[in-house]
Design an enzyme around this catalytic site. Structure first.
Site, PDB file in Angstrom:
ATOM      1  N   GLY A 114       0.792  -1.222   0.000  1.00  0.00           N
ATOM      2  CA  GLY A 114       0.000   0.000   0.000  1.00  0.00           C
ATOM      3  C   GLY A 114       0.827   1.277   0.000  1.00  0.00           C
ATOM      4  N   ASP A 115       2.113   1.185   0.276  1.00  0.00           N
ATOM      5  CA  ASP A 115       3.015   2.333   0.237  1.00  0.00           C
ATOM      6  C   ASP A 115       4.443   1.841  -0.004  1.00  0.00           C
ATOM      7  OD1 ASP A 115       3.865   4.957   0.320  1.00  0.00           O
ATOM      8  OD2 ASP A 115       3.859   5.090   2.499  1.00  0.00           O
ATOM      9  N   PHE A 116       4.589   0.936  -0.948  1.00  0.00           N
ATOM     10  CA  PHE A 116       5.870   0.303  -1.258  1.00  0.00           C
ATOM     11  C   PHE A 116       6.701   1.291  -2.062  1.00  0.00           C
ATOM     12  CE2 PHE A 116       8.693  -2.740  -3.383  1.00  0.00           C
ATOM     13  CZ  PHE A 116       8.905  -3.693  -2.395  1.00  0.00           C
ATOM     14  N   ASN A 162      10.129   3.140   2.326  1.00  0.00           N
ATOM     15  CA  ASN A 162       9.697   2.065   3.219  1.00  0.00           C
ATOM     16  C   ASN A 162      10.438   0.758   2.968  1.00  0.00           C
ATOM     17  OD1 ASN A 162       7.860   3.598   4.691  1.00  0.00           O
ATOM     18  ND2 ASN A 162       6.336   3.399   3.069  1.00  0.00           N
TER      19      ASN A 162
END
Length: 184
Positions: free
Chosen positions: A82-84, A88
């Site tokens: 979802g926020d790769f 991260n």
């Protein structure tokens, strides 16, 4: 906040049990999550965004690792990050070889927002994850034909396991990514 901490802990447990490189979750209570640090001694592992641009020879290997992380999260854990992105992902080392940038692996962090494959927007989130990480590499001139590589990476993440699915993708990606030895 407690729900977010619990979800992050649960997702890290799933990843860790599937042997996907991530911080090992130790425990959580209320809004506090304790996990094993990724790094050497007292120094935390750097984010991918801080390591890769200065080491072009790492591009191809880290692109592979990122694609395999996305696939493993999806195939083994039924999770979409979802926020790769390069923010991260950490560049760490399992064997603690001090100051050897070339001897590391990519670890995924910040999985509190990750969703499972029953979520209504999982496909859009996966497309965004693929796009985010490949845009990072493309920004540094490491990918040819960006839109085609995005499409093939997305298909790779979703593909059923066969004897050749990973080697086929790796061969494809090696023809469309660059390092110091081969540039456009």
């Amino acid at each position: 906040m407690d729900a977010w901490t619990r979800k992050e802990h649960f997702n890290l447990l799933k990843l860790h049990e599937a042997e996907i490189p991530c911080p090992e979750p130790i425990l959580y209570e209320k809004n506090v999550l304790l996990m094993r640090m990724i790094g050497d001694g007292d120094a935390p592992a750097p984010a991918l965004r801080d390591v890769v641009p200065g080491h072009r020879s790492m591009y191809r290997r880290t692109i592979y690792q990122c694609a395999h992380l996305l696939r493993d999260m999806f195939q083994k854990c039924k999770l979409i990050h979802g926020d790769f992105s390069e923010y991260n992902l950490l560049w760490g080392n399992r064997r603690r070889m001090m100051n050897r940038v070339s001897n590391g692996i990519v670890y995924v962090i910040d999985v509190g927002q990750s969703v499972n494959t029953t979520h209504t927007t999982w496909e859009q989130l996966l497309e965004r994850d693929v796009s985010n990480i490949l845009n990072f590499y493309n920004h540094h001139g490491a990918i040819s034909d960006l839109e085609e590589v995005k499409k093939r990476t997305y298909e790779y993440v979703l593909a059923e396991e066969t004897e050749t699915v990973t080697s086929d993708y790796d061969t494809y990606l090696s023809q469309h990514s660059y390092d110091d030895r081969r540039r456009r």
